[in-house]
Design a protein around this motif. Structure first.
Motif, PDB file in Angstrom:
ATOM      1  N   LYS A  63     -35.284 -11.800 -25.332  1.00 39.37           N
ATOM      2  CA  LYS A  63     -35.247 -10.789 -24.268  1.00 39.37           C
ATOM      3  C   LYS A  63     -36.658 -10.300 -23.942  1.00 39.37           C
ATOM      4  CE  LYS A  63     -30.576  -9.128 -25.282  1.00 39.37           C
ATOM      5  NZ  LYS A  63     -29.757  -7.989 -25.784  1.00 39.37           N
ATOM      6  N   MET A  64     -37.494 -10.161 -24.962  1.00 38.24           N
ATOM      7  CA  MET A  64     -38.889  -9.766 -24.731  1.00 38.24           C
ATOM      8  C   MET A  64     -39.599 -10.791 -23.848  1.00 38.24           C
ATOM      9  SD  MET A  64     -39.863  -6.877 -26.197  1.00 38.24           S
ATOM     10  CE  MET A  64     -41.597  -7.024 -26.624  1.00 38.24           C
ATOM     11  N   PHE A  65     -39.280 -12.064 -24.075  1.00 43.75           N
ATOM     12  CA  PHE A  65     -39.884 -13.137 -23.284  1.00 43.75           C
ATOM     13  C   PHE A  65     -39.487 -13.020 -21.818  1.00 43.75           C
ATOM     14  CE2 PHE A  65     -39.696 -17.595 -21.714  1.00 43.75           C
ATOM     15  CZ  PHE A  65     -41.032 -17.908 -21.843  1.00 43.75           C
ATOM     16  N   LEU A  66     -38.244 -12.565 -21.574  1.00 45.19           N
ATOM     17  CA  LEU A  66     -37.750 -12.446 -20.207  1.00 45.19           C
ATOM     18  C   LEU A  66     -38.119 -11.128 -19.539  1.00 45.19           C
ATOM     19  CD1 LEU A  66     -34.177 -14.028 -20.160  1.00 45.19           C
ATOM     20  CD2 LEU A  66     -36.140 -14.681 -18.779  1.00 45.19           C
ATOM     21  N   THR A  67     -38.581 -10.151 -20.298  1.00 41.26           N
ATOM     22  CA  THR A  67     -38.928  -8.840 -19.724  1.00 41.26           C
ATOM     23  C   THR A  67     -40.430  -8.607 -19.771  1.00 41.26           C
ATOM     24  OG1 THR A  67     -38.423  -7.847 -21.888  1.00 41.26           O
ATOM     25  CG2 THR A  67     -36.685  -7.810 -20.220  1.00 41.26           C
ATOM     26  N   VAL A  68     -40.933  -8.277 -20.938  1.00 43.47           N
ATOM     27  CA  VAL A  68     -42.378  -8.053 -21.085  1.00 43.47           C
ATOM     28  C   VAL A  68     -43.150  -9.314 -20.732  1.00 43.47           C
ATOM     29  CG1 VAL A  68     -44.209  -7.463 -22.715  1.00 43.47           C
ATOM     30  CG2 VAL A  68     -42.002  -6.316 -22.863  1.00 43.47           C
ATOM     31  N   GLY A  69     -42.622 -10.470 -21.152  1.00 49.24           N
ATOM     32  CA  GLY A  69     -43.301 -11.730 -20.854  1.00 49.24           C
ATOM     33  C   GLY A  69     -43.429 -11.993 -19.367  1.00 49.24           C
ATOM     34  N   VAL A  70     -42.398 -11.632 -18.614  1.00 48.69           N
ATOM     35  CA  VAL A  70     -42.448 -11.814 -17.161  1.00 48.69           C
ATOM     36  C   VAL A  70     -43.493 -10.901 -16.537  1.00 48.69           C
ATOM     37  CG1 VAL A  70     -41.164 -11.407 -15.034  1.00 48.69           C
ATOM     38  CG2 VAL A  70     -40.118 -12.687 -16.877  1.00 48.69           C
ATOM     39  N   LEU A  71     -43.570  -9.664 -17.008  1.00 49.32           N
ATOM     40  CA  LEU A  71     -44.585  -8.739 -16.486  1.00 49.32           C
ATOM     41  C   LEU A  71     -45.984  -9.283 -16.730  1.00 49.32           C
ATOM     42  CD1 LEU A  71     -43.081  -5.290 -17.582  1.00 49.32           C
ATOM     43  CD2 LEU A  71     -43.099  -6.306 -15.300  1.00 49.32           C
ATOM     44  N   ILE A  72     -46.199  -9.828 -17.932  1.00 54.29           N
ATOM     45  CA  ILE A  72     -47.502 -10.417 -18.241  1.00 54.29           C
ATOM     46  C   ILE A  72     -47.769 -11.612 -17.332  1.00 54.29           C
ATOM     47  CG2 ILE A  72     -48.839 -11.625 -20.005  1.00 54.29           C
ATOM     48  CD1 ILE A  72     -47.361  -9.957 -22.111  1.00 54.29           C
ATOM     49  N   ALA A  73     -46.738 -12.450 -17.157  1.00 57.93           N
ATOM     50  CA  ALA A  73     -46.912 -13.663 -16.354  1.00 57.93           C
ATOM     51  C   ALA A  73     -47.179 -13.350 -14.889  1.00 57.93           C
ATOM     52  CB  ALA A  73     -45.672 -14.547 -16.486  1.00 57.93           C
ATOM     53  N   VAL A  74     -46.387 -12.411 -14.330  1.00 57.88           N
ATOM     54  CA  VAL A  74     -46.492 -12.127 -12.896  1.00 57.88           C
ATOM     55  C   VAL A  74     -47.713 -11.267 -12.592  1.00 57.88           C
ATOM     56  CG1 VAL A  74     -45.365 -11.049 -10.922  1.00 57.88           C
ATOM     57  CG2 VAL A  74     -44.011 -12.368 -12.555  1.00 57.88           C
ATOM     58  N   PHE A  75     -47.798 -10.106 -13.236  1.00 55.04           N
ATOM     59  CA  PHE A  75     -48.884  -9.180 -12.920  1.00 55.04           C
ATOM     60  C   PHE A  75     -50.171  -9.513 -13.675  1.00 55.04           C
ATOM     61  CE2 PHE A  75     -44.970  -6.775 -12.109  1.00 55.04           C
ATOM     62  CZ  PHE A  75     -45.201  -6.404 -10.793  1.00 55.04           C
ATOM     63  N   GLY A  76     -50.011  -9.987 -14.902  1.00 60.51           N
ATOM     64  CA  GLY A  76     -51.204 -10.295 -15.684  1.00 60.51           C
ATOM     65  C   GLY A  76     -51.895 -11.558 -15.225  1.00 60.51           C
TER      66      GLY A  76
END
Length: 388
Positions: A63-76
Motif C-alpha cells: 500500500k505504501m508503494f501505491l500511495t507514498v510511492g506514487v507521490l514520490i514518482a509523480v511529484f518527485g
C-alpha cells in the motif's frame, strides 16, 4: 480484482484528462494522453522488476508503494527532480529554476536536455548493475540457457559486475561522451568528465541502496530459518503466534528495516526508469505541468500493474518474465548511454522492452504447456502400468 487494483489509476486518468482539457484545451488533453501512453510503453518492464521485489513485502508496504510511492514518482521524479537538475547544472537558485520552468519553457527544455548526459550516465549505470547482477547469478530456471549458464559460472568471481560496469563507463566516457552536440545545434562539447562522475554516482547509489536492502533481507531470512529450527520439533521455543499466515516476527521484519530499504530500492529503480521518459517527453511538450501530469498518469498504471502481477502470482506462473524484464533493463541501460551523444527514438526504446517481455511471456506459456503435457503423459503411463 481488476477494479480493486486499477481503480485509482482509472480515477486519476479521468481526473487528469479532464483537468488537461480545462487548462489547455483539446490540444493539451491530447498531449497528456500521449505522454501517459509513452510512459507506460517505456516502463512496462519496470513493473515486472518491481513485482519481483514487491512480492517479498507485506500488504502494508504494498500500500505504501501505491500511495507514498506514487507521490514520490509523480511529484518527485516527474516534477521536482527535473527542476533540481536544472538548478544544479545551470547554477540557479531553486526558486529561479521554478520560475524558468513555469515562465520560460524553451529555456527549461534546453537546460534539462543539456543535463541529459549526466542523467543518462547515472541511470544507465544503475540499470546496468541490476542487469549484470541478475545475469551473473546462478539460478535453477534459465531462459536463454546457452548464454545464462556460462555467465552464471563467471559470476562466481567477486565484484565481476562492478568491474564490467566500470569498463563500460570508461568506454562511454572516452567515446560517446566526446563531441556531444550542444542543444540547438551550436557546436559540440566534451562531456567525458560529467559522464564519468555521474556514472560513478549511479554505481555507488546501486551498491549502497541495493547492498543495504540485501543485507536486511538476508538477516530476515536467517531469522526465519532460526524460527523453523527452534520450533517444538527441535526441542526449542514454541513457534510464535501467526498473524495472517506469517509469524509475528516475520510481520515485524517485513514492516521494519528490510521492507523500508527495499522500498527505497524500488523508488531508485523507478527513478532510473523515469529518466528517459522525462527527457523524451520534451519531444511532445516542453510544459513542465503537462509533462508531470501525463507521465504521472502513466506512472500510476505501472504501479497498479506491479501490484496486479504480485496479487495474481504472475511471476510464479510465467517464470521467464523476470528474465525478459532484466534483458530489457540491460538494453535500456545501453540505450541510455548511447543517448549521451546520439538521439534514439522513444519508439525504439519502448519496442525493445515490449518485444523482450512478450518473447519471455510466450516462452513461459510454451514451457507451461510442455510441463502440463509431460504431466498428463506421466499419469497415463502410471495408469497403464498399474493395469487401470
Amino acid at each position: 480484482m481488476l477494479l480493486r487494483t486499477f481503480g485509482w489509476s482509472f480515477g486519476i486518468t479521468a481526473a487528469g484528462l479532464a483537468l488537461a482539457g480545462v487548462l489547455w484545451g483539446p490540444k493539451g488533453l491530447a498531449i497528456v494522453a500521449i505522454l501517459s501512453v509513452l510512459e507506460i510503453s517505456l516502463s512496462f518492464d519496470n513493473a515486472v522488476i518491481n513485482a519481483g521485489i514487491l512480492r517479498k513485502m507485506n500488504a502494508f508496504w504494498q500500500k505504501m508503494f501505491l500511495t507514498v510511492g506514487v507521490l514520490i514518482a509523480v511529484f518527485g521524479m516527474r516534477l521536482v527532480f527535473p527542476i533540481i537538475i536544472v538548478a544544479i547544472t545551470a547554477k540557479l537558485s531553486p526558486w529561479e529554476a521554478v520560475r524558468v520552468a513555469i515562465d520560460d519553457h524553451d529555456r527549461y527544455e534546453s537546460l534539462v536536455t543539456g543535463a541529459h548526459p549526466a542523467i543518462a550516465a547515472f541511470g544507465g549505470m544503475f540499470l546496468l548493475m541490476i542487469f549484470l547482477d541478475f545475469i551473473f547469478e546462478e539460478r535453477e530456471i534459465t531462459w536463454l540457457g546457452w548464454l545464462e549458464r556460462p555467465l552464471s559460472k563467471l559470476g562466481k568471481l567477486d565484484m565481476l559486475s562492478v568491474a564490467v560496469a566500470m569498463i563500460v563507463l570508461v568506454i562511454a566516457a572516452t567515446t560517446v561522451a566526446t563531441g556531444v552536440p550542444v542543444h540547438g545545434g551550436h557546436g559540440t562539447v566534451d562531456k567525458g568528465e560529467t559522464v564519468l562522475l555521474a556514472g560513478v554516482g549511479g554505481l555507488i547509489t546501486y551498491l549502497v541502496v541495493g547492498g543495504v536492502s540485501s543485507f536486511f533481507e538476508d538477516r530476515l531470512e536467517d531469522e526465519e530459518e532460526d524460527l523453523d529450527d527452534e520450533g517444538p520439533a527441535g526441542g526449542g521455543a514454541a513457534i510464535p503466534e501467526e498473524r495472517g499466515g506469517a509469524t509475528a516476527s516475520q510481520v515485524v521484519g517485513l514492516a521494519g528495516k528490510a521492507a523500508f530499504f527495499m522500498f527505497l530500492y524500488l523508488e531508485v529503480i523507478d527513478a532510473s526508469f523515469s529518466f528517459d521518459g522525462v527527457v523524451g517527453a520534451f519531444a511532445v511538450s516542453n510544459d513542465i505541468f503537462e509533462i508531470a501530469l501525463g507521465l504521472g498518469i502513466g506512472a500510476m498504471y505501472i504501479r497498479s500493474l506491479t501490484v496486479f502481477l504480485v496479487r495474481k502470482g504472475t511471476l510464479d506462473d510465467y517464470v521467464y518474465l523476470e528474465h525478459g524484464a532484466h534483458y530489457a533493463i540491460g538494453a535500456l541501460a545501453v540505450i541510455l548511454v548511447i543517448t549521451v551523444k546520439y538521439d534514439v527514438s522513444e519508439v525504439i526504446t519502448g519496442l525493445v522492452g515490449v518485444v523482450l517481455i512478450a518473447a519471455s511471456y510466450w516462452s513461459s506459456v510454451v514451457r507451461n504447456r510442455r510441463l502440463e503435457a509431460d504431466s498428463e503423459a506421466s499419469e497415463d503411463k502410471t495408469e497403464v502400468t498399474s493395469g487401470v
